[in-house]
Design an enzyme around this catalytic site. Sequence first.
Site, PDB file in Angstrom:
ATOM      1  N   LYS A  22       0.829  -1.207   0.000  1.00  0.00           N
ATOM      2  CA  LYS A  22       0.000   0.000   0.000  1.00  0.00           C
ATOM      3  C   LYS A  22       0.868   1.263   0.000  1.00  0.00           C
ATOM      4  O   LYS A  22       1.991   1.266   0.527  1.00  0.00           O
ATOM      5  CB  LYS A  22      -0.894  -0.036   1.243  1.00  0.00           C
ATOM      6  N   SER A  43      -9.436   1.577   3.342  1.00  0.00           N
ATOM      7  CA  SER A  43      -8.593   2.440   2.545  1.00  0.00           C
ATOM      8  C   SER A  43      -7.597   1.704   1.651  1.00  0.00           C
ATOM      9  O   SER A  43      -6.920   2.351   0.837  1.00  0.00           O
ATOM     10  CB  SER A  43      -7.824   3.399   3.475  1.00  0.00           C
ATOM     11  N   SER A 102      -9.740  -1.393   7.040  1.00  0.00           N
ATOM     12  CA  SER A 102      -9.200  -1.009   5.737  1.00  0.00           C
ATOM     13  C   SER A 102      -8.581  -2.111   4.900  1.00  0.00           C
ATOM     14  O   SER A 102      -8.260  -1.887   3.738  1.00  0.00           O
ATOM     15  CB  SER A 102      -8.174   0.110   5.910  1.00  0.00           C
TER      16      SER A 102
END
Length: 469
Positions: A80, A156, A180
């Site tokens: 990420k 996210s 997330s």
Amino acid sequence: MNPLLTQPLAAIREAFRTGETSPLDVLDATLEHVAATDPVINALAYVDEPGARAAAQAATDRLISGRSRGDLDGIPVTIKDSVHAIGMPWRHGVAANANLPMSTVDAPPAARLKEAGAVIVGKTTMPDMGMMAAGVSSLYGITRNPWDLSRNTGGSSAGAGASLASGIGFGSVGSDIAGSVRLPAGHCGLVALKPTQGRIPHTAPSTMRSAGPMARSIGDLIDLYRVISRPDPRDTWSLPPEDTAGIHAALDPAGLRIGVMLDMGYGTTISDEVLRVVHSAAAELMAAGALVTTMPPIFREDPYPALDRLFQVRARTEWESIPEDRRSQVLPAVADWASEAANHSAAQFSRDTEAVMRSQEIVRARTSEFDFVISPVIPTVGFAADEVGLDPVQPLGHCSFTAWFNQTAQPASALCFGFSEHMPVGIQVAGPRFADQAVLRLTKWLEGAREIEMNWPTAVAADKIGALG
């Protein structure tokens, strides 16, 4: 697309062993698929082709000489945007950070992946500051769900969800502050784990946020977990090494006490389609001999305002760290929501922290009556790609089933267990603190019990975006 790209990791390792393919071959196929797919789904924040090629060459050389580093050696993965890796950008999804210098340190998940010989292809997209459970960013724009380009990926770890579902990489490391990794897994049909805090080291240390693995199958997820869960002294909460010898064995649910959590006592009501999928998982567990009980509502009063204010303070603090002339570049949905924190006093923050801790104990106590608890991941079958959540006023408000396990530090997985028309529907499996392996093993049993085929949406067409208007 090369059919190898959606094979389980065990098949890739066997292909490496027999010489049918090599890490360089698999990387070439991955990069070709990235070139064809990512312009449509917008899942990758950065592609490090030179670094990935060097890692794949090194892995190929090791395999030829019989010096493999283990299960992930030569395997393409992603991380990420929020995970620092040397020579790659860290932008945290924010347009105002677009010109920050490249990272000069490997965060623990990136360090463990490199030590294992994994090929980090690049970094995945995320919304601003990770403070939104959707795939919308001021820097990256809209990340689209490959199952349906008009639908959201969740967040996210938005790009991780979209890229894996489309066949890019064999695993991804996201981070989870309110759901997330589990939320994108729910939206995109994947498996994910929010671990016990400290089980997967990350920086900066946090009692709320954790790094977490995501993959297309539980077997692949476990291989990733075994690598990134190794200790790191830079994380204050990093736990000692654990024995993972039996982690791939599915956990027989016979005799287990399973709670079915369908009502948090606040928040969005579960849709009929999501309810159907959770009930189907409960029925499978019951048929296998588990003692399955539907839980009463968790809360008598709405606990979310205090937690939402803590999230606001976190986001506002990061917003204030941005140079003043660039703060307007933060996504309004995050900046406007967080602006209320400017009026919160230190006493209010303390009161909210204590309120959240009281709510945390309610969740822990209610769930401790069971060996495991299953629930939805999200209460509905997603939402539109350009939306910031089910409630634009509270961008994390629909995380009611996931967020509290970040507060209790309990491990919780997500697994696709059904479809509503063409869209995946996920369930969550939560267990006691430190029972990460048991959660993964029960998730493996559930994966084997589900009656669906995962026909991954690896072919996406650019012309479909134009049709969306």
